[in-house]
Design a protein around this motif. Structure first.
Motif, PDB file in Angstrom:
ATOM      1  N   ALA A 183       9.047 -36.319 -32.544  1.00  0.00           N
ATOM      2  CA  ALA A 183       9.803 -36.702 -33.574  1.00  0.00           C
ATOM      3  C   ALA A 183      11.120 -37.044 -33.929  1.00  0.00           C
ATOM      4  O   ALA A 183      11.441 -35.684 -33.957  1.00  0.00           O
ATOM      5  N   GLY A 184      11.679 -38.050 -34.268  1.00  0.00           N
ATOM      6  CA  GLY A 184      13.279 -37.785 -35.009  1.00  0.00           C
ATOM      7  C   GLY A 184      13.397 -37.020 -36.154  1.00  0.00           C
ATOM      8  O   GLY A 184      11.709 -37.242 -36.732  1.00  0.00           O
ATOM      9  N   SER A 185      14.266 -36.207 -36.962  1.00  0.00           N
ATOM     10  CA  SER A 185      14.207 -36.500 -38.511  1.00  0.00           C
ATOM     11  C   SER A 185      13.461 -37.535 -39.279  1.00  0.00           C
ATOM     12  O   SER A 185      14.092 -38.015 -40.659  1.00  0.00           O
ATOM     13  N   CYS A 227      25.360 -43.186 -40.651  1.00  0.00           N
ATOM     14  CA  CYS A 227      23.709 -42.828 -40.401  1.00  0.00           C
ATOM     15  C   CYS A 227      23.332 -41.844 -39.278  1.00  0.00           C
ATOM     16  O   CYS A 227      24.040 -42.192 -38.020  1.00  0.00           O
ATOM     17  N   PHE A 228      22.522 -41.207 -39.428  1.00  0.00           N
ATOM     18  CA  PHE A 228      21.986 -40.398 -38.235  1.00  0.00           C
ATOM     19  C   PHE A 228      21.215 -39.361 -38.419  1.00  0.00           C
ATOM     20  O   PHE A 228      20.184 -40.199 -39.028  1.00  0.00           O
ATOM     21  N   GLU A 229      20.715 -39.326 -36.785  1.00  0.00           N
ATOM     22  CA  GLU A 229      19.156 -38.517 -36.826  1.00  0.00           C
ATOM     23  C   GLU A 229      19.194 -37.435 -35.735  1.00  0.00           C
ATOM     24  O   GLU A 229      19.892 -36.986 -35.195  1.00  0.00           O
ATOM     25  N   THR A 230      18.589 -36.505 -36.386  1.00  0.00           N
ATOM     26  CA  THR A 230      18.444 -35.024 -35.563  1.00  0.00           C
ATOM     27  C   THR A 230      16.767 -35.044 -34.617  1.00  0.00           C
ATOM     28  O   THR A 230      16.029 -35.584 -34.884  1.00  0.00           O
ATOM     29  N   PHE A 231      16.890 -34.671 -33.895  1.00  0.00           N
ATOM     30  CA  PHE A 231      16.007 -33.883 -33.172  1.00  0.00           C
ATOM     31  C   PHE A 231      16.242 -31.978 -32.653  1.00  0.00           C
ATOM     32  O   PHE A 231      17.381 -32.015 -32.234  1.00  0.00           O
ATOM     33  N   GLY A 232      15.087 -31.945 -32.862  1.00  0.00           N
ATOM     34  CA  GLY A 232      14.576 -30.219 -33.137  1.00  0.00           C
ATOM     35  C   GLY A 232      15.122 -29.254 -34.107  1.00  0.00           C
ATOM     36  O   GLY A 232      15.087 -29.742 -35.306  1.00  0.00           O
ATOM     37  N   ASP A 233      15.363 -28.184 -34.041  1.00  0.00           N
ATOM     38  CA  ASP A 233      15.381 -27.133 -34.153  1.00  0.00           C
ATOM     39  C   ASP A 233      16.460 -26.361 -34.723  1.00  0.00           C
ATOM     40  O   ASP A 233      17.431 -26.278 -34.008  1.00  0.00           O
ATOM     41  N   PRO A 234      17.764 -27.120 -35.990  1.00  0.00           N
ATOM     42  CA  PRO A 234      18.449 -26.353 -36.500  1.00  0.00           C
ATOM     43  C   PRO A 234      19.376 -25.012 -36.015  1.00  0.00           C
ATOM     44  O   PRO A 234      20.275 -25.371 -35.641  1.00  0.00           O
ATOM     45  N   SER A 235      18.044 -24.015 -35.838  1.00  0.00           N
ATOM     46  CA  SER A 235      18.921 -23.228 -34.901  1.00  0.00           C
ATOM     47  C   SER A 235      18.622 -22.902 -33.574  1.00  0.00           C
ATOM     48  O   SER A 235      19.911 -21.925 -33.057  1.00  0.00           O
ATOM     49  N   TRP A 281      21.384 -43.828 -26.923  1.00  0.00           N
ATOM     50  CA  TRP A 281      21.261 -42.645 -27.387  1.00  0.00           C
ATOM     51  C   TRP A 281      19.463 -42.712 -27.196  1.00  0.00           C
ATOM     52  O   TRP A 281      18.833 -42.144 -27.918  1.00  0.00           O
ATOM     53  N   ASP A 282      18.515 -42.659 -26.235  1.00  0.00           N
ATOM     54  CA  ASP A 282      17.095 -43.301 -25.678  1.00  0.00           C
ATOM     55  C   ASP A 282      16.969 -41.967 -26.442  1.00  0.00           C
ATOM     56  O   ASP A 282      17.043 -41.350 -25.825  1.00  0.00           O
ATOM     57  N   SER A 283      15.268 -42.055 -27.206  1.00  0.00           N
ATOM     58  CA  SER A 283      14.997 -41.256 -27.926  1.00  0.00           C
ATOM     59  C   SER A 283      14.353 -40.210 -26.797  1.00  0.00           C
ATOM     60  O   SER A 283      14.018 -38.532 -27.090  1.00  0.00           O
ATOM     61  N   GLU A 284      13.851 -40.261 -25.960  1.00  0.00           N
ATOM     62  CA  GLU A 284      13.310 -40.087 -24.907  1.00  0.00           C
ATOM     63  C   GLU A 284      14.105 -39.101 -23.789  1.00  0.00           C
ATOM     64  O   GLU A 284      14.480 -37.745 -24.316  1.00  0.00           O
ATOM     65  N   PHE A 285      15.381 -38.849 -23.796  1.00  0.00           N
ATOM     66  CA  PHE A 285      16.862 -38.543 -23.527  1.00  0.00           C
ATOM     67  C   PHE A 285      17.035 -37.637 -24.530  1.00  0.00           C
ATOM     68  O   PHE A 285      16.626 -36.724 -24.176  1.00  0.00           O
ATOM     69  N   CYS A 286      17.174 -37.688 -26.017  1.00  0.00           N
ATOM     70  CA  CYS A 286      17.360 -36.505 -26.903  1.00  0.00           C
ATOM     71  C   CYS A 286      16.351 -35.932 -27.109  1.00  0.00           C
ATOM     72  O   CYS A 286      16.673 -34.730 -27.088  1.00  0.00           O
ATOM     73  N   GLU A 287      14.696 -35.860 -26.492  1.00  0.00           N
ATOM     74  CA  GLU A 287      14.005 -35.593 -26.376  1.00  0.00           C
ATOM     75  C   GLU A 287      13.861 -34.272 -25.080  1.00  0.00           C
ATOM     76  O   GLU A 287      13.162 -33.434 -25.471  1.00  0.00           O
ATOM     77  N   ARG A 288      14.545 -35.259 -24.756  1.00  0.00           N
ATOM     78  CA  ARG A 288      14.694 -34.306 -22.897  1.00  0.00           C
ATOM     79  C   ARG A 288      15.389 -32.592 -23.320  1.00  0.00           C
ATOM     80  O   ARG A 288      15.761 -31.623 -22.887  1.00  0.00           O
ATOM     81  N   LEU A 289      16.494 -32.928 -24.413  1.00  0.00           N
ATOM     82  CA  LEU A 289      17.310 -31.885 -23.974  1.00  0.00           C
ATOM     83  C   LEU A 289      16.885 -31.592 -24.921  1.00  0.00           C
ATOM     84  O   LEU A 289      17.356 -29.857 -24.965  1.00  0.00           O
ATOM     85  N   ALA A 315      13.437 -30.281 -25.513  1.00  0.00           N
ATOM     86  CA  ALA A 315      13.319 -29.536 -24.638  1.00  0.00           C
ATOM     87  C   ALA A 315      13.694 -28.198 -23.326  1.00  0.00           C
ATOM     88  O   ALA A 315      12.992 -27.348 -23.109  1.00  0.00           O
ATOM     89  N   ARG A 316      15.140 -28.643 -23.370  1.00  0.00           N
ATOM     90  CA  ARG A 316      15.946 -27.427 -22.901  1.00  0.00           C
ATOM     91  C   ARG A 316      16.482 -26.795 -23.835  1.00  0.00           C
ATOM     92  O   ARG A 316      17.609 -25.823 -23.730  1.00  0.00           O
ATOM     93  N   GLY A 317      15.962 -26.299 -25.048  1.00  0.00           N
ATOM     94  CA  GLY A 317      16.586 -25.716 -26.130  1.00  0.00           C
ATOM     95  C   GLY A 317      17.441 -25.819 -26.651  1.00  0.00           C
ATOM     96  O   GLY A 317      18.823 -25.213 -27.695  1.00  0.00           O
ATOM     97  N   TYR A 318      17.642 -26.931 -27.490  1.00  0.00           N
ATOM     98  CA  TYR A 318      19.397 -27.784 -28.222  1.00  0.00           C
ATOM     99  C   TYR A 318      18.182 -28.435 -29.640  1.00  0.00           C
ATOM    100  O   TYR A 318      17.323 -29.217 -29.238  1.00  0.00           O
ATOM    101  N   PHE A 319      19.617 -28.130 -30.306  1.00  0.00           N
ATOM    102  CA  PHE A 319      19.539 -29.185 -31.385  1.00  0.00           C
ATOM    103  C   PHE A 319      20.982 -30.333 -31.424  1.00  0.00           C
ATOM    104  O   PHE A 319      21.654 -30.329 -30.863  1.00  0.00           O
ATOM    105  N   VAL A 320      19.558 -31.827 -31.726  1.00  0.00           N
ATOM    106  CA  VAL A 320      20.461 -32.603 -31.013  1.00  0.00           C
ATOM    107  C   VAL A 320      20.799 -33.737 -32.057  1.00  0.00           C
ATOM    108  O   VAL A 320      19.718 -34.083 -33.373  1.00  0.00           O
ATOM    109  N   VAL A 321      21.899 -34.481 -32.464  1.00  0.00           N
ATOM    110  CA  VAL A 321      22.580 -34.810 -33.502  1.00  0.00           C
ATOM    111  C   VAL A 321      22.933 -36.203 -32.536  1.00  0.00           C
ATOM    112  O   VAL A 321      23.695 -36.285 -31.826  1.00  0.00           O
ATOM    113  N   ARG A 322      22.388 -37.708 -33.091  1.00  0.00           N
ATOM    114  CA  ARG A 322      22.215 -38.390 -32.976  1.00  0.00           C
ATOM    115  C   ARG A 322      23.253 -39.689 -33.665  1.00  0.00           C
ATOM    116  O   ARG A 322      23.692 -39.317 -34.922  1.00  0.00           O
TER     117      ARG A 322
END
Length: 300
Positions: free
Chosen positions: A2-4, A18-26, A43-51, A53-60
């Protein structure tokens, strides 16, 4: 994953985003920038989650005049203003440069010095402008179904303009019905979008604060943007340009002009793709984003 959850960045300019983040800020940051009238949920949540999973901190985030971000309702735009802007005779309430400054303000709020930036349509114009304005803060650039601002490229198919500029109605259901008609005109014929998904997204867009006035103000920013070609040619940033060969809203010439201006860029044209982000192409697009970020990492 889940996102933040939705949060707000209060920018010095007075704009609240208004924003939301996904993943590890590091992890390496990727900023996703949406296009005209599109809230961050496009920017669908699934798209963000796949990013992620590739090792990125995602901001939408929601651009100003979209979703739950600040609406500048004090600036009214008429159809005459739009026609004047098309003719180069009007000034917009704000510019693509202002939208790029908002994005940098969000990065400042998050304590991010530099990010990989990915933009769709108007979002592509914004991330290009970010790279021109503050190239040291843009680690890599991915511009999707966008253009340089030059008026002779990236034009719209005139057959779709009347429907896209038509009034969206006064009720929730009228907006959703009009949204579905518009979606059908610009969606990828070879990668169909599930109608229930499109309907639910339209309801979410309306419920999160859709604003007809906000769309016209963003449109004015697009219509009055400068030609960035020369500035893009001066950049030295790892970049990728993605465009669908069946895009009726931003002709593929816009993507080709962008790729030609950005030296060393990867240019990915996708057969059967129009002016949307179909789930069938998530991995194709994400792979291209990752290749771009890896070229940036190799430099350092």
């Amino acid at each position: 994953m889940a996102g933040s959850g939705e949060q707000f960045a209060h920018l010095p300019s007075g704009i609240d985003l208004c924003f939301e983040t996904f993943g590890d800020p590091s992890d390496p940051p990727v900023l996703l920038v949406m296009g005209l009238g599109g809230p961050m949920g496009w920017w669908d949540s699934e798209f963000c989650e796949r990013l992620v999973a590739r090792g990125y901190f995602v901001v939408r985030y929601d651009n100003r005049d979209t979703g739950r971000s600040t609406k500048l309702r004090q600036h009214r735009v008429s159809r005459i203003d739009i026609l004047k802007a098309v003719a180069g005779l009007a000034k917009a309430p704000y510019s693509i440069g202002d939208l790029a400054a908002d994005a940098f303000g969000l990065l400042d709020h998050l304590g991010i010095d530099a990010a990989h930036v990915v933009g769709v349509s108007m979002g592509g114009m914004i991330v290009q402008t970010m790279a021109v304005a503050e190239p040291d803060r843009v680690l890599s650039l991915t511009s999707i179904m966008s253009t340089t601002g030059k008026r002779t490229v990236g034009y719209q198919n005139p057959k779709i303009l009347p429907a896209l500029l038509s009034k969206a109605g006064h009720t929730r259901d009228e907006y959703v019905a009009r949204s579905l008609r518009g979606t059908s005109m610009i969606s990828s014929p070879d990668f169909p979008t599930d109608e229930e998904f499109a309907r639910n997204r339209a309801y979410e867009t309306y419920d999160r604060g859709w604003s007809a006035g906000g769309v016209t103000r963003q449109l004015m920013a697009i219509l009055t943007q400068p030609d960035r070609t020369t500035d893009l040619e001066a950049l030295d940033v790892p970049s990728t340009v993605i465009h669908g060969l069946k895009d009726p809203l931003v002709h593929r010439s816009g993507g080709r002009a962008t790729a030609a201006a950005l030296k060393g860029s990867e240019h990915l044209e996708i057969a059967g793709m129009a002016h949307d982000l179909p789930s069938q192409l998530y991995d194709t697009i994400i792979d291209a984003v990752v290749r771009t970020t890896e070229r940036a990492s190799a430099r350092h």
